[in-house]
Design a protein around this motif. Structure first.
Motif, PDB file in Angstrom:
ATOM      1  N   GLU A   1      -4.495  15.818 -19.191  1.00 28.95           N
ATOM      2  CA  GLU A   1      -3.309  15.238 -19.815  1.00 28.95           C
ATOM      3  C   GLU A   1      -2.500  14.547 -18.721  1.00 28.95           C
ATOM      4  OE1 GLU A   1       0.842  16.879 -21.796  1.00 28.95           O
ATOM      5  OE2 GLU A   1      -0.694  18.308 -21.174  1.00 28.95           O
ATOM      6  N   LEU A   2      -2.068  13.326 -18.994  1.00 30.66           N
ATOM      7  CA  LEU A   2      -1.306  12.563 -18.005  1.00 30.66           C
ATOM      8  C   LEU A   2       0.157  12.998 -18.038  1.00 30.66           C
ATOM      9  CD1 LEU A   2      -2.152  10.219 -16.078  1.00 30.66           C
ATOM     10  CD2 LEU A   2      -0.983   8.685 -17.642  1.00 30.66           C
ATOM     11  N   VAL A   3       0.719  13.248 -16.848  1.00 24.82           N
ATOM     12  CA  VAL A   3       2.132  13.651 -16.762  1.00 24.82           C
ATOM     13  C   VAL A   3       2.863  12.609 -15.919  1.00 24.82           C
ATOM     14  CG1 VAL A   3       3.732  15.509 -16.122  1.00 24.82           C
ATOM     15  CG2 VAL A   3       1.388  16.069 -16.792  1.00 24.82           C
ATOM     16  N   PRO A   4       3.442  11.579 -16.542  1.00 21.78           N
ATOM     17  CA  PRO A   4       4.162  10.574 -15.738  1.00 21.78           C
ATOM     18  C   PRO A   4       5.393  11.212 -15.106  1.00 21.78           C
ATOM     19  CG  PRO A   4       3.842   9.818 -18.012  1.00 21.78           C
ATOM     20  CD  PRO A   4       3.549  11.282 -17.977  1.00 21.78           C
ATOM     21  N   GLY A   5       5.463  11.137 -13.777  1.00 22.22           N
ATOM     22  CA  GLY A   5       6.592  11.732 -13.054  1.00 22.22           C
ATOM     23  C   GLY A   5       7.652  10.686 -12.736  1.00 22.22           C
ATOM     24  N   VAL A   6       8.430  10.984 -11.694  1.00 23.10           N
ATOM     25  CA  VAL A   6       9.535  10.105 -11.297  1.00 23.10           C
ATOM     26  C   VAL A   6       9.347   9.652  -9.859  1.00 23.10           C
ATOM     27  CG1 VAL A   6      12.032   9.996 -10.927  1.00 23.10           C
ATOM     28  CG2 VAL A   6      11.136  11.227 -12.894  1.00 23.10           C
ATOM     29  N   LEU A   7       9.410   8.336  -9.640  1.00 23.48           N
ATOM     30  CA  LEU A   7       9.432   7.781  -8.281  1.00 23.48           C
ATOM     31  C   LEU A   7      10.864   7.344  -8.017  1.00 23.48           C
ATOM     32  CD1 LEU A   7       8.197   6.639  -5.666  1.00 23.48           C
ATOM     33  CD2 LEU A   7       7.653   4.568  -6.906  1.00 23.48           C
ATOM     34  N   PHE A   8      11.505   7.961  -7.029  1.00 22.41           N
ATOM     35  CA  PHE A   8      12.889   7.631  -6.702  1.00 22.41           C
ATOM     36  C   PHE A   8      12.931   6.833  -5.408  1.00 22.41           C
ATOM     37  CE2 PHE A   8      16.922   9.162  -4.544  1.00 22.41           C
ATOM     38  CZ  PHE A   8      17.750   8.267  -5.216  1.00 22.41           C
ATOM     39  N   ILE A   9      13.376   5.573  -5.489  1.00 23.97           N
ATOM     40  CA  ILE A   9      13.480   4.719  -4.291  1.00 23.97           C
ATOM     41  C   ILE A   9      14.960   4.551  -3.968  1.00 23.97           C
ATOM     42  CG2 ILE A   9      12.847   2.534  -3.205  1.00 23.97           C
ATOM     43  CD1 ILE A   9      10.627   2.206  -5.293  1.00 23.97           C
ATOM     44  N   ASP A  10      15.415   5.231  -2.912  1.00 23.84           N
ATOM     45  CA  ASP A  10      16.805   5.106  -2.475  1.00 23.84           C
ATOM     46  C   ASP A  10      16.921   3.875  -1.571  1.00 23.84           C
ATOM     47  OD1 ASP A  10      19.412   5.805  -2.331  1.00 23.84           O
ATOM     48  OD2 ASP A  10      19.118   7.730  -1.320  1.00 23.84           O
TER      49      ASP A  10
ATOM     50  N   GLU B   1       0.842  -1.200   0.000  1.00 21.17           N
ATOM     51  CA  GLU B   1       0.000   0.000   0.000  1.00 21.17           C
ATOM     52  C   GLU B   1       0.882   1.257   0.000  1.00 21.17           C
ATOM     53  OE1 GLU B   1      -3.108   2.581   0.062  1.00 21.17           O
ATOM     54  OE2 GLU B   1      -3.203   0.426  -0.332  1.00 21.17           O
ATOM     55  N   VAL B   2       1.963   1.224   0.800  1.00 19.93           N
ATOM     56  CA  VAL B   2       2.893   2.364   0.857  1.00 19.93           C
ATOM     57  C   VAL B   2       3.522   2.570  -0.525  1.00 19.93           C
ATOM     58  CG1 VAL B   2       5.023   3.252   1.899  1.00 19.93           C
ATOM     59  CG2 VAL B   2       3.387   1.997   3.303  1.00 19.93           C
ATOM     60  N   LEU B   3       3.902   1.460  -1.176  1.00 17.77           N
ATOM     61  CA  LEU B   3       4.501   1.548  -2.517  1.00 17.77           C
ATOM     62  C   LEU B   3       3.513   2.132  -3.520  1.00 17.77           C
ATOM     63  CD1 LEU B   3       6.581  -1.707  -3.088  1.00 17.77           C
ATOM     64  CD2 LEU B   3       7.411   0.611  -3.187  1.00 17.77           C
ATOM     65  N   MET B   4       2.261   1.619  -3.488  1.00 16.07           N
ATOM     66  CA  MET B   4       1.234   2.094  -4.427  1.00 16.07           C
ATOM     67  C   MET B   4       0.949   3.573  -4.219  1.00 16.07           C
ATOM     68  SD  MET B   4      -0.651   1.868  -6.926  1.00 16.07           S
ATOM     69  CE  MET B   4      -1.072   0.302  -7.600  1.00 16.07           C
ATOM     70  N   GLU B   5       0.914   4.005  -2.937  1.00  8.61           N
ATOM     71  CA  GLU B   5       0.653   5.412  -2.619  1.00  8.61           C
ATOM     72  C   GLU B   5       1.729   6.303  -3.245  1.00  8.61           C
ATOM     73  OE1 GLU B   5       0.860   7.885   1.397  1.00  8.61           O
ATOM     74  OE2 GLU B   5      -0.652   6.295   1.509  1.00  8.61           O
ATOM     75  N   ASN B   6       2.996   5.881  -3.101  1.00 15.46           N
ATOM     76  CA  ASN B   6       4.096   6.660  -3.677  1.00 15.46           C
ATOM     77  C   ASN B   6       4.093   6.601  -5.205  1.00 15.46           C
ATOM     78  OD1 ASN B   6       5.736   7.936  -1.505  1.00 15.46           O
ATOM     79  ND2 ASN B   6       5.750   5.849  -0.744  1.00 15.46           N
ATOM     80  N   PHE B   7       3.669   5.458  -5.767  1.00 16.07           N
ATOM     81  CA  PHE B   7       3.535   5.337  -7.224  1.00 16.07           C
ATOM     82  C   PHE B   7       2.569   6.398  -7.729  1.00 16.07           C
ATOM     83  CE2 PHE B   7       5.902   1.544  -7.897  1.00 16.07           C
ATOM     84  CZ  PHE B   7       5.959   1.328  -9.266  1.00 16.07           C
ATOM     85  N   ARG B   8       1.436   6.536  -7.020  1.00 14.94           N
ATOM     86  CA  ARG B   8       0.400   7.467  -7.483  1.00 14.94           C
ATOM     87  C   ARG B   8       0.746   8.931  -7.183  1.00 14.94           C
ATOM     88  NH1 ARG B   8      -4.134   4.795  -9.384  1.00 14.94           N
ATOM     89  NH2 ARG B   8      -5.646   6.397  -8.854  1.00 14.94           N
ATOM     90  N   ARG B   9       1.608   9.154  -6.194  1.00 17.58           N
ATOM     91  CA  ARG B   9       2.123  10.510  -5.946  1.00 17.58           C
ATOM     92  C   ARG B   9       2.988  10.976  -7.112  1.00 17.58           C
ATOM     93  NH1 ARG B   9       1.743  12.120  -0.350  1.00 17.58           N
ATOM     94  NH2 ARG B   9       1.715  10.257   0.941  1.00 17.58           N
ATOM     95  N   ALA B  10       3.618   9.990  -7.796  1.00 18.04           N
ATOM     96  CA  ALA B  10       4.560  10.305  -8.874  1.00 18.04           C
ATOM     97  C   ALA B  10       3.877  10.407 -10.246  1.00 18.04           C
ATOM     98  CB  ALA B  10       5.659   9.254  -8.908  1.00 18.04           C
ATOM     99  N   ILE B  11       2.546  10.292 -10.290  1.00 19.63           N
ATOM    100  CA  ILE B  11       1.832  10.432 -11.572  1.00 19.63           C
ATOM    101  C   ILE B  11       0.973  11.692 -11.494  1.00 19.63           C
ATOM    102  CG2 ILE B  11       0.233   9.362 -13.213  1.00 19.63           C
ATOM    103  CD1 ILE B  11       0.995   6.653 -11.878  1.00 19.63           C
ATOM    104  N   GLY B  12       1.269  12.634 -12.366  1.00 20.78           N
ATOM    105  CA  GLY B  12       0.539  13.905 -12.359  1.00 20.78           C
ATOM    106  C   GLY B  12      -0.571  13.932 -13.390  1.00 20.78           C
ATOM    107  N   LEU B  13      -1.514  14.818 -13.166  1.00 22.32           N
ATOM    108  CA  LEU B  13      -2.627  15.005 -14.092  1.00 22.32           C
ATOM    109  C   LEU B  13      -2.799  16.507 -14.288  1.00 22.32           C
ATOM    110  CD1 LEU B  13      -4.706  13.028 -15.447  1.00 22.32           C
ATOM    111  CD2 LEU B  13      -6.310  13.781 -13.716  1.00 22.32           C
TER     112      LEU B  13
END
Length: 455
Positions: A293-302, A110-122
């Motif tokens: 318009e979909l704006v795919p962003g960047v998810l950075f996992i350190d 769930e934490v991963l999915m939440e961050n995935f969706r934070r990184a996708i802009g609209l």
């Protein structure tokens, strides 16, 4: 007679580890410049990251993943931040650390999915009917309170708006007056009011009021062109997580359970898969209709080696989704165990996921590059240091680590000032390096004095 010194009002920015990174430092052809945008060396890695930035801009990178692999202190996080700076503020960039997924309240996936969706802009474009102009008059009209009290209540507001073409006087509902107060609107401000919702947005102060000062708190904007009443295209940038969170909050009813739920402190709750699917449907419809318009962003996992086998298998599936951002992973591990299994794998990442990744290597910095990085850090932290001291600090960095050498800059500056000097000299660095141990020296001491410690 009392004399007071006036303190400067300019904001002091907090200096963080990567404050000096302003981009990837590439020229127009995508070739790395030796020393540019805060970057030193790592030419091949920067050029590879530059190609990734171009692919992201052309929307050819969505659903793909990138791995930054290299020893500690070789600029992996700096590369990811450089990519973020190159993309600009309109492209979502969501940084996280591998250990963030281990929460007592929410599932790892769930934490991963939440961050995935934070990184996708609209980017939503709407044509709205608005009243826009410079405020020439703002007078609330009072009337006797309808509740029968002694106080008076505001019955309506008269507001005058002026544009290049003309002026208009509007009579507004008292609820809009509350919005005007919230936005701190005064005469001389440029605002727009949405005709349908009554929402008020303060754009800035009219440039007719601009003064001769170079630095001011106000943002001055020109007086709007056209009529006061007009149709305007308004662009809003939101992330999919913002939509999820807005729709997941219970609106609240009048029954006892709803009231109790509202009174209780809200805990972090999971957003259901069903809700996400519904939002995806609406988003896809908006995209098809050309509203959004979909704006795919960047998810950075350190520190990606901190994820376990469940998270890795989830990443595999999430990368194949139609709504997926660009994923950048970073690790400093060699061949080690995949967390949660007895299986060894390069970088602690399962082989099936490694197969999907484009890998960028970062190399250890040489003595000259270390001295250049230390000079940049000293400049950013506003520390004065001579050439000899920089060379000596570079030697310390080669023997210990770059991070340790950077950390000695601030204490050496304090010691220099205590000795009545503005500039750091070699003696200050020798004194500070004798006071603080680096990781290698500490480990050597532990081995030599093993019998004194509890094991």
């Amino acid at each position: 007679m009392r004399i007071e010194e006036v303190q400067s009002t300019s904001k002091k920015q907090r200096i963080a580890t990567h404050t000096h990174i302003k981009g990837l430092g590439l020229d127009a052809n995508g070739t790395a410049i030796g020393l540019a945008a805060g970057f030193v060396g790592q030419a091949a890695a920067r050029e590879a990251a530059g190609l990734v930035v171009d692919m992201i801009r052309q929307k050819k990178m969505a659903g793909r993943a990138l791995l930054l692999a290299g020893p500690p202190a070789t600029g992996k996080t700096a590369l990811a931040l450089g990519i973020s700076q190159e993309l600009g503020s309109k492209v979502p960039f969501c940084p996280m650390v591998g250990s963030e997924v281990y929460s007592s309240e929410v599932k790892k996936t769930e934490v991963l999915m939440e961050n995935f969706r934070r990184a996708i802009g609209l980017r939503v474009k709407e044509n709205k009917e608005v009243y826009e102009g410079e405020v020439t008059e703002l007078s609330p009209e009072e009337a006797e309170s309808t509740t029968g009290g002694y106080g008076k209540s505001i019955s309506h507001v008269i507001i005058g708006l002026k544009t290049v073409k003309g002026t208009k006087q509007l009579k507004l509902d008292p609820t809009i007056y509350d919005a005007l107060i919230k936005e701190k609107v005064a005469v001389g401000d440029v605002i727009y009011i949405e005709a349908n919702s009554g929402a008020v947005k303060r754009v800035g102060r009219c440039d007719a009021f601009a003064t001769e000062y170079d630095l001011e708190a106000e943002e001055y904007v020109p007086i709007p062109k056209g009529e006061v009443h007009k149709k305007k295209e308004i662009v809003q940038d939101v992330t999919l997580h913002d939509l999820d969170a807005a729709n997941a909050q219970p609106q609240g009813g009048q029954d006892i359970l709803s009231l109790m739920g509202q009174m209780m402190k809200p805990r972090k709750t999971e957003i259901t898969e069903k809700l996400r699917q519904e939002i995806n449907k609406v988003v896809n419809r908006y995209i098809d209709e050309g509203i959004a318009e979909l704006v795919p962003g960047v998810l950075f996992i350190d520190e990606v080696h901190m994820l376990d086998i469940e998270c890795f298998s989830y990443l595999n599936r999430a990368l194949e989704s139609s709504l997926s951002p660009i994923v950048i992973l970073a690790t400093n591990r060699g061949i080690c165990n995949v967390r949660g299994t007895d299986m060894t794998s390069p970088h602690g990442i399962p082989v099936d996921l490694l197969d999907r990744l484009v890998i960028i290597r970062t190399d250890t910095y040489g003595p000259t590059e270390m001295i250049q990085i230390l000079a940049i850090r000293a400049q950013v932290e506003e520390i004065d240091i001579d050439e000899e001291s920089l060379a000596f600090l570079g030697e310390i960095g080669v023997q210990t680590s770059l991070r340790h050498a950077i950390q000695l800059l601030s204490p050496a500056n304090v010691v220099a000032k205590a000795n009545g000097r503005e500039k750091i000299c070699k003696a200050d660095l020798e004194e500070v390096s004798a006071l603080y141990l680096d990781a290698k020296s500490s480990a050597r001491l532990l081995q030599e004095q093993q019998e004194r410690y509890i094991t």
